[in-house]
Design an enzyme around this catalytic site. Structure first.
Site, PDB file in Angstrom:
ATOM      1  N   GLY A  47       0.862  -1.172   0.000  1.00 13.51           N
ATOM      2  CA  GLY A  47       0.000   0.000   0.000  1.00 13.51           C
ATOM      3  C   GLY A  47       0.898   1.220   0.000  1.00 13.51           C
ATOM      4  CD  GLU A  48       2.213   6.494   0.938  1.00 11.92           C
ATOM      5  OE1 GLU A  48       3.363   6.893   0.647  1.00 11.92           O
ATOM      6  OE2 GLU A  48       1.688   6.701   2.044  1.00 11.92           O
ATOM      7  CB  SER A  49       5.273   2.606   3.759  1.00 14.77           C
ATOM      8  OG  SER A  49       6.008   3.554   3.014  1.00 14.77           O
ATOM      9  CB  CYS A  79       5.298  -3.881  -1.390  1.00 16.83           C
ATOM     10  SG  CYS A  79       5.777  -2.669  -2.623  1.00 16.83           S
ATOM     11  NE  ARG A 108       7.932   5.312   1.028  1.00 17.13           N
ATOM     12  CZ  ARG A 108       7.030   6.196   1.463  1.00 17.13           C
ATOM     13  NH1 ARG A 108       7.345   7.054   2.392  1.00 17.13           N
ATOM     14  NH2 ARG A 108       5.824   6.206   0.944  1.00 17.13           N
ATOM     15  CB  ILE A 136       3.108  -2.446  -7.533  1.00 15.92           C
ATOM     16  CG1 ILE A 136       2.521  -3.603  -8.345  1.00 15.92           C
ATOM     17  CG2 ILE A 136       2.317  -1.169  -7.789  1.00 15.92           C
ATOM     18  CD1 ILE A 136       1.188  -4.083  -7.842  1.00 15.92           C
ATOM     19  NE  ARG A 137       4.900   5.099  -7.068  1.00  9.46           N
ATOM     20  CZ  ARG A 137       5.806   5.846  -7.681  1.00  9.46           C
ATOM     21  NH1 ARG A 137       6.112   5.622  -8.956  1.00  9.46           N
ATOM     22  NH2 ARG A 137       6.418   6.823  -7.064  1.00  9.46           N
ATOM     23  CG  HIS A 172       2.442  -6.479  -4.248  1.00  9.52           C
ATOM     24  ND1 HIS A 172       1.565  -6.039  -3.301  1.00  9.52           N
ATOM     25  CD2 HIS A 172       3.210  -5.419  -4.575  1.00  9.52           C
ATOM     26  CE1 HIS A 172       1.777  -4.757  -3.057  1.00  9.52           C
ATOM     27  NE2 HIS A 172       2.770  -4.353  -3.824  1.00  9.52           N
ATOM     28  CD  GLU A 174      -0.340  -9.064  -2.499  1.00  9.26           C
ATOM     29  OE1 GLU A 174       0.781  -9.561  -2.293  1.00  9.26           O
ATOM     30  OE2 GLU A 174      -0.507  -7.850  -2.765  1.00  9.26           O
TER      31      GLU A 174
HETATM   32  N1  GLN Z   1       5.524   2.845  -3.004  1.00 10.05           N
HETATM   33  C1  GLN Z   1       4.922   2.412  -1.771  1.00 10.05           C
HETATM   34  C2  GLN Z   1       5.603   3.068  -0.573  1.00 10.05           C
HETATM   35  O1  GLN Z   1       6.668   3.583  -0.700  1.00 10.05           O
HETATM   36  C3  GLN Z   1       4.982   0.902  -1.649  1.00 10.05           C
HETATM   37  C4  GLN Z   1       4.277   0.281  -2.830  1.00 10.05           C
HETATM   38  C5  GLN Z   1       3.570  -1.007  -2.557  1.00 10.05           C
HETATM   39  O2  GLN Z   1       3.339  -1.399  -1.400  1.00 10.05           O
HETATM   40  N2  GLN Z   1       3.175  -1.651  -3.619  1.00 10.05           N
HETATM   41  O3  GLN Z   1       5.080   3.090   0.491  1.00 10.05           O
END
Ligand code: GLN
Length: 189
Positions: A47-49, A79, A108, A136-137, A172, A174
């Site tokens: 997600g977005e940390s 992630c 990140r 993903i990112r 990921h 999952e």
């Molecule tokens: N880019 C997100 C972060 O820095 C992590 C991306 C992800 O969990 N897929 O928090």
């Protein structure tokens, strides 16, 4: 049966629950401290940390999670979950509210400039067949401590690591129907 919680504040909660189910444990979503108290291990989804860190704080889970991890509760972070577990973060974006339990340094969005996401076939220690991994990112793991085992790499960079009962990946697992990484985690519990 082992009770494994999935942090249910953001991210692929349902997908992790079904992968854990396939790995043979009893999975459940966790977003409160009393729910955390009832599980044997935890998965921290992506997600977005920064956001997840804030929510962990707001939901009163940051300290209890850190304490449980210090007591030896197995954790698997994917992630953003890896970022939350990391001892340190380098680069412009930090995640101030973290567990900091895993002896790695991450950056990140390290693969994020040219390509936001990519897939790779990983050779994972102990697996007979490659594992198709979705990034993903993703953060990169820039340094690993002495007690950290590297279980898979992409172009020489660690993407799956283990330190005792702590497992973390920059990808990921999952998102594919292959539950072998979740099984690997369950086997460490
Ligand atoms: N880019 C997100 C972060 O820095 C992590 C991306 C992800 O969990 N897929 O928090």
């Amino acid at each position: 049966m082992l009770k494994v919680g999935v942090l249910a504040l953001q991210g692929d909660v349902r997908e992790h629950l079904s992968a854990l189910d396939a790995a043979g444990v009893s999975p459940r979503p966790v977003k409160r401290a009393d729910e955390l108290a009832g599980v044997d291990a935890m998965v921290l989804p992506g997600g977005e940390s920064t956001t997840i860190g804030k929510l962990l704080d707001r939901f009163g889970l940051l300290e209890p999670l850190r304490d449980r991890a210090a007591d030896g509760m197995p954790l698997y972070g994917t992630c953003a979950g890896l970022i939350l577990m990391a001892r340190d973060i380098v680069g412009a974006h930090v995640s101030p509210r973290r567990l900091g339990v895993l002896d790695v340094v991450v950056r990140r969005n390290a693969y994020g400039r040219q390509v936001d996401s990519f897939e790779a076939d990983l050779e994972v220690t102990g697996f007979d067949e490659p594992f198709r991994a979705v990034f993903i990112r993703a953060p990169s793991i820039e340094e690993v401590g002495q007690d950290v085992e590297v279980l898979a790499t992409v172009e020489g960079t660690a993407v799956l690591v283990r330190q005792g009962s702590l497992l973390a990946s920059s990808f990921h697992p999952e998102m594919t129907s292959d539950a072998r990484i979740h099984e690997l985690f369950v086997n460490t519990i």
